[in-house]
Design a protein around this motif. Structure first.
Motif, PDB file in Angstrom:
ATOM      1  N   LEU A 147       0.427   3.245 -17.423  1.00 16.29           N
ATOM      2  CA  LEU A 147       0.159   4.517 -16.318  1.00 16.29           C
ATOM      3  C   LEU A 147       1.896   4.864 -16.550  1.00 16.29           C
ATOM      4  O   LEU A 147       2.081   5.805 -16.371  1.00 16.29           O
ATOM      5  N   ILE A 148       3.162   3.591 -16.653  1.00 13.24           N
ATOM      6  CA  ILE A 148       4.776   3.890 -17.050  1.00 13.24           C
ATOM      7  C   ILE A 148       4.572   4.841 -17.996  1.00 13.24           C
ATOM      8  O   ILE A 148       5.030   6.202 -18.014  1.00 13.24           O
ATOM      9  N   GLY A 149       3.647   4.589 -19.518  1.00 18.14           N
ATOM     10  CA  GLY A 149       4.463   5.658 -20.913  1.00 18.14           C
ATOM     11  C   GLY A 149       3.089   6.878 -19.679  1.00 18.14           C
ATOM     12  O   GLY A 149       4.187   7.919 -20.110  1.00 18.14           O
ATOM     13  N   GLU A 150       2.569   6.838 -19.213  1.00  9.16           N
ATOM     14  CA  GLU A 150       2.168   8.178 -19.150  1.00  9.16           C
ATOM     15  C   GLU A 150       2.487   8.564 -17.984  1.00  9.16           C
ATOM     16  O   GLU A 150       3.288  10.264 -18.361  1.00  9.16           O
ATOM     17  N   PHE A 151       3.549   8.421 -16.837  1.00  9.60           N
ATOM     18  CA  PHE A 151       4.830   8.914 -16.631  1.00  9.60           C
ATOM     19  C   PHE A 151       5.639   9.568 -16.901  1.00  9.60           C
ATOM     20  O   PHE A 151       6.066  10.434 -17.424  1.00  9.60           O
ATOM     21  N   PHE A 152       6.276   8.353 -18.270  1.00 15.21           N
ATOM     22  CA  PHE A 152       7.009   8.902 -18.939  1.00 15.21           C
ATOM     23  C   PHE A 152       6.919   9.829 -19.864  1.00 15.21           C
ATOM     24  O   PHE A 152       8.002  11.098 -20.392  1.00 15.21           O
TER      25      PHE A 152
ATOM     26  N   ARG B  56       0.977  -0.986   0.248  1.00 14.37           N
ATOM     27  CA  ARG B  56       0.504  -0.225  -0.026  1.00 14.37           C
ATOM     28  C   ARG B  56       0.534   1.247   0.002  1.00 14.37           C
ATOM     29  O   ARG B  56      -0.033   2.552  -0.409  1.00 14.37           O
ATOM     30  N   TYR B  57       2.215   0.815   0.365  1.00 12.11           N
ATOM     31  CA  TYR B  57       2.780   2.576   0.277  1.00 12.11           C
ATOM     32  C   TYR B  57       3.971   2.705  -0.728  1.00 12.11           C
ATOM     33  O   TYR B  57       3.668   3.596  -1.577  1.00 12.11           O
ATOM     34  N   LEU B  58       3.467   2.023  -1.839  1.00 14.79           N
ATOM     35  CA  LEU B  58       4.171   1.847  -3.289  1.00 14.79           C
ATOM     36  C   LEU B  58       3.020   2.543  -3.215  1.00 14.79           C
ATOM     37  O   LEU B  58       2.859   4.093  -4.992  1.00 14.79           O
ATOM     38  N   ARG B  59       1.478   2.069  -3.297  1.00 20.26           N
ATOM     39  CA  ARG B  59       0.048   2.516  -4.173  1.00 20.26           C
ATOM     40  C   ARG B  59      -0.276   4.187  -3.513  1.00 20.26           C
ATOM     41  O   ARG B  59      -0.184   4.797  -4.323  1.00 20.26           O
ATOM     42  N   GLN B  60       0.485   4.557  -2.828  1.00 22.40           N
ATOM     43  CA  GLN B  60       0.418   5.497  -2.131  1.00 22.40           C
ATOM     44  C   GLN B  60       0.753   6.580  -2.685  1.00 22.40           C
ATOM     45  O   GLN B  60       1.109   7.581  -2.893  1.00 22.40           O
TER      46      GLN B  60
ATOM     47  N   ALA C 151       0.235   6.429  -6.257  1.00 27.25           N
ATOM     48  CA  ALA C 151      -1.126   8.019  -5.998  1.00 27.25           C
ATOM     49  C   ALA C 151      -0.727  10.280  -6.289  1.00 27.25           C
ATOM     50  O   ALA C 151      -1.521  10.862  -6.455  1.00 27.25           O
ATOM     51  N   ALA C 152       0.545   9.558  -5.043  1.00 26.39           N
ATOM     52  CA  ALA C 152       1.488  10.853  -5.684  1.00 26.39           C
ATOM     53  C   ALA C 152       1.803  11.606  -6.195  1.00 26.39           C
ATOM     54  O   ALA C 152       1.351  12.903  -6.762  1.00 26.39           O
ATOM     55  N   PHE C 153       2.190   9.843  -7.844  1.00 28.76           N
ATOM     56  CA  PHE C 153       2.575  11.620  -8.737  1.00 28.76           C
ATOM     57  C   PHE C 153       1.743  10.901 -10.240  1.00 28.76           C
ATOM     58  O   PHE C 153       1.829  12.405 -10.673  1.00 28.76           O
ATOM     59  N   CYS C 154       0.883   9.977  -9.524  1.00 27.87           N
ATOM     60  CA  CYS C 154      -1.028  11.019 -10.238  1.00 27.87           C
ATOM     61  C   CYS C 154      -1.514  12.321 -10.055  1.00 27.87           C
ATOM     62  O   CYS C 154      -1.525  12.583 -11.209  1.00 27.87           O
ATOM     63  N   LYS C 155      -0.889  12.632  -8.910  1.00 25.27           N
ATOM     64  CA  LYS C 155      -1.794  14.614  -8.856  1.00 25.27           C
ATOM     65  C   LYS C 155      -0.613  14.986  -9.399  1.00 25.27           C
ATOM     66  O   LYS C 155      -0.704  16.135  -9.991  1.00 25.27           O
ATOM     67  N   GLU C 156       0.649  14.811  -8.882  1.00 26.26           N
ATOM     68  CA  GLU C 156       2.080  15.851  -9.593  1.00 26.26           C
ATOM     69  C   GLU C 156       2.228  15.659 -10.755  1.00 26.26           C
ATOM     70  O   GLU C 156       2.451  17.086 -11.403  1.00 26.26           O
ATOM     71  N   LEU C 157       2.325  14.298 -11.484  1.00 22.79           N
ATOM     72  CA  LEU C 157       2.414  14.551 -13.450  1.00 22.79           C
ATOM     73  C   LEU C 157       1.276  14.890 -13.494  1.00 22.79           C
ATOM     74  O   LEU C 157       1.120  15.730 -14.979  1.00 22.79           O
ATOM     75  N   LEU C 158       0.456  14.393 -13.124  1.00 19.81           N
ATOM     76  CA  LEU C 158      -1.124  13.502 -13.876  1.00 19.81           C
ATOM     77  C   LEU C 158      -2.355  14.901 -13.348  1.00 19.81           C
ATOM     78  O   LEU C 158      -3.305  14.978 -14.547  1.00 19.81           O
TER      79      LEU C 158
ATOM     80  N   ILE D 273      -5.617   3.402  -6.676  1.00 17.79           N
ATOM     81  CA  ILE D 273      -4.967   3.003  -7.811  1.00 17.79           C
ATOM     82  C   ILE D 273      -4.827   0.780  -7.771  1.00 17.79           C
ATOM     83  O   ILE D 273      -4.265   0.143  -8.414  1.00 17.79           O
ATOM     84  N   ARG D 274      -5.106   0.846  -6.229  1.00 17.00           N
ATOM     85  CA  ARG D 274      -5.609  -0.573  -6.237  1.00 17.00           C
ATOM     86  C   ARG D 274      -6.333  -1.621  -7.499  1.00 17.00           C
ATOM     87  O   ARG D 274      -6.131  -2.589  -7.654  1.00 17.00           O
ATOM     88  N   ARG D 275      -7.326  -0.426  -6.862  1.00 17.45           N
ATOM     89  CA  ARG D 275      -8.193  -1.471  -8.192  1.00 17.45           C
ATOM     90  C   ARG D 275      -7.980  -0.757  -9.514  1.00 17.45           C
ATOM     91  O   ARG D 275      -8.378  -1.961 -10.750  1.00 17.45           O
TER      92      ARG D 275
END
Length: 441
Positions: free
Chosen positions: A305-310, A269-273, A276-283, A292-294
Motif C-alpha cells: 500500500l505504501i508503494g501504491e501511495f508513493f 482505528r483513527y489511523l485506519r480511517q 481509507a481516506a487516502f485510498c479514495k483520494e489518491l487511488l 483496512i484492518r482486514r
C-alpha cells in the motif's frame, strides 16, 4: 584498428532529452564547444585523435519513460523502445552529434563504450541509427579496453563488482533476455530501482537520480525525523532486499519498522480511517476502516500500500504524514532497532577504484582510466597514472549529511567537466594529463 597518437577519454555524460530534467551539464553547449576545440588542434586537424566516451554517454534509463512498455522487474527495453529513446536524445542535442560527426569526418575516431545507463547500445538498430548521425562511430563491448599495446587500459567500472555490484549484468557480452517477446535487454538491480522509484521523484527532488549508490536515497529518508519517511524507506528496503548483495550489502536488517506499522494500523482505528481516506483520494478506491484492518494484516500488505501511495504521489505529499501517526513512543536501539540501511551499502567508491587501479598498474598498465562513480580522481603508482574524469553531471562527494530538502535544489551541487588526454609520443612511457574544461563549486 589503426591506433591514434592521442586518446581523449570522457565519461558519464548522461545525455538526455535536452529538457529541464536532463542532468547533462551543457547549458552553454560546453561539450560541443570542447569537441570543436579539440578538432581544431594540430592533432585533430591531422586525424590523430581517438575520442572515447567511457560509458553512460546516453541517459536511456530516464529519457522518454513512456517509450518503455515492459515490466521492469523482468527486463529492460526492446530494440524498438531503445531506438525511440535514442531518437529523443538525438533531437535534444543536435549540436553534440554534429560536433561528433565533424570530429570523425576529419579522420579522427569516435568510440563508445556502453555503461549501465546505455546498455541499449548493444542493439543493432541503435548502432545503425548512431551511424547515420556519426558515420564511422565505433562501439566496443568489453569489461576492460586496451590501447597502445596494453599500456593504456580503460573500464567504465560498472562490471567491476567491488566498485558497484548493483549495476552489473549477468551476461555483459550478450545482455539479451530471449524468453521475452519481443526480446529485451537484461535489467540490473540499480536500473530497476531507478525505474520503479527514483525516476518518479525527479519532478520535486531533481538531484535524487544523481545519488551514488542509488540506495543512498533510502538512507536519506531513514535519517529524516519523520516516521512517515522512515516507513517509505522501509518499503524501499523491502524491495531492495530481493537483491541484498547488490543493492544493500550483506548483513542489512529491516529492523522493527514493519512490525511497528502493522501494530499501529491494527490497533488505531483513527489511523485506519486516515488510510481509507487516502485510498479514495489518491487511488480512487472506496474502502472502510474495517476493510483496512482486514486488508493490512501483514507487513507485505502494508509495504504494497505504501508503494501504491508513493506511485500515486511521489512528491511525498500529505499521504506521508498519516504514517507519522504510527511512530512508536520508543524507537529502541539506534540504527538496527529501526532501519539499519542507514549505514549499510555505503560503498567506499574512491577506495575501491584506487585498489583496482593499483592492481592494473602493477600488472603493467602505464595509464588506467575508470568512470561510473562520477567522482573525479587521479593519482600515481610509481611511473603509472590512474584517472577518473568524473561525470558531465552535478555530483556529491559525501551523501551522509544530505537531507531530503537538499535534493530539491540541483543547482546547489557542484560539477567538474573533465577529460583525460593520453599521448603516445614514441617514448617508452605514455604522456597523460587531466584537462578540466569547466568546473563550478
Amino acid at each position: 584498428m589503426s591506433q591514434k597518437r592521442v586518446t581523449l577519454i570522457v565519461s558519464d555524460l548522461h545525455m538526455g532529452d535536452g529538457g529541464a530534467g536532463d542532468d547533462f551539464v551543457d547549458d552553454r553547449h560546453q561539450f560541443a564547444t570542447f569537441l570543436r576545440a579539440q578538432a581544431a588542434r594540430p592533432e585533430g586537424r591531422a586525424g590523430e585523435v581517438e575520442l572515447i566516451i567511457n560509458g553512460d554517454f546516453l541517459e536511456m534509463v530516464q529519457v522518454l519513460p513512456d517509450a518503455y512498455k515492459g515490466n521492469p522487474s523482468d527486463a529492460w527495453c526492446s530494440e524498438t523502445e531503445s531506438v525511440e529513446k535514442l531518437e529523443c536524445i538525438l533531437k535534444g542535442h543536435p549540436l553534440v552529434f554534429d560536433a561528433l560527426a565533424e570530429l570523425q569526418a576529419a579522420g579522427n575516431q569516435v568510440t563508445l563504450f556502453p555503461g549501465n545507463h546505455d546498455v541499449d547500445l548493444y542493439w543493432p538498430e541503435v548502432r545503425a541509427r548512431l551511424q547515420t548521425k556519426v558515420p564511422g562511430i565505433r562501439i566496443e563491448n568489453e569489461i576492460v579496453y586496451t590501447r597502445y599495446d596494453d599500456r593504456l587500459r580503460i573500464s567504465h567500472g560498472h562490471l567491476l563488482k567491488s566498485i558497484d555490484p548493483a549495476n552489473g549484468f549477468e551476461h555483459p557480452d550478450h545482455p539479451i533476455v530471449n524468453t521475452n517477446t519481443p526480446p529485451r535487454l537484461e535489467i540490473c538491480p540499480g536500473t530497476l530501482f531507478m525505474v520503479k522509484f527514483v525516476n518518479l521523484m525527479e519532478a520535486k527532488y531533481p538531484f535524487a537520480d544523481n545519488l551514488s549508490p542509488v540506495t543512498a536515497l533510502i538512507r536519506i529518508l531513514a535519517r529524516e525525523d519523520r516516521w512517515g519517511l522512515t516507513s517509505l524507506a522501509w518499503m524501499f528496503t523491502r524491495f531492495a532486499a530481493r537483491y541484498p548483495s547488490a543493492l544493500l550489502g550483506e548483513g542489512t536488517s529491516q529492523g522493527q519498522v514493519g512490525a511497528q506499522l502493522l501494530n499501529a494500523i491494527q490497533g488505531d482505528r483513527y489511523l485506519r480511517q486516515d488510510i481509507a481516506a487516502f485510498c479514495k483520494e489518491l487511488l480512487g478506491r472506496e474502502v472502510t476502516e474495517a476493510d483496512i484492518r482486514r486488508q493490512l494484516s501483514t507487513e507485505d500488505a502494508v509495504a504494497d500500500l505504501i508503494g501504491e501511495f508513493f506511485r500515486a504521489d511521489p512528491t511525498l505529499g500529505k499521504w506521508v504524514s498519516i504514517f507519522d501517526g504510527a511512530k512508536p513512543g520508543t524507537l529502541g536501539e539506534a540504527g538496527g532497532g529501526t532501519l539499519s540501511i542507514v549505514e549499510s551499502g555505503n560503498t567506499d567508491a574512491r577506495g575501491a577504484c584506487t585498489e583496482i587501479a593499483r592492481n592494473y598498474c602493477n600488472a603493467g598498465a602505464q595509464v588506467f582510466v575508470l568512470g561510473h562513480t562520477h567522482l573525479p580522481q587521479q593519482m600515481s603508482f610509481g611511473a603509472s597514472r590512474y584517472y577518473n574524469p568524473g561525470s558531465w553531471t552535478r555530483y556529491v562527494e559525501d551523501t551522509s549529511k544530505l537531507t531530503l530538502k537538499m535534493l530539491e535544489d540541483e543547482t546547489a551541487f557542484p560539477y567538474e567537466l573533465n577529460c583525460v588526454r593520453v599521448e603516445d609520443g614514441g617514448a617508452p612511457l605514455l604522456k597523460s594529463e587531466m584537462i578540466t574544461v569547466e568546473k563550478r563549486r
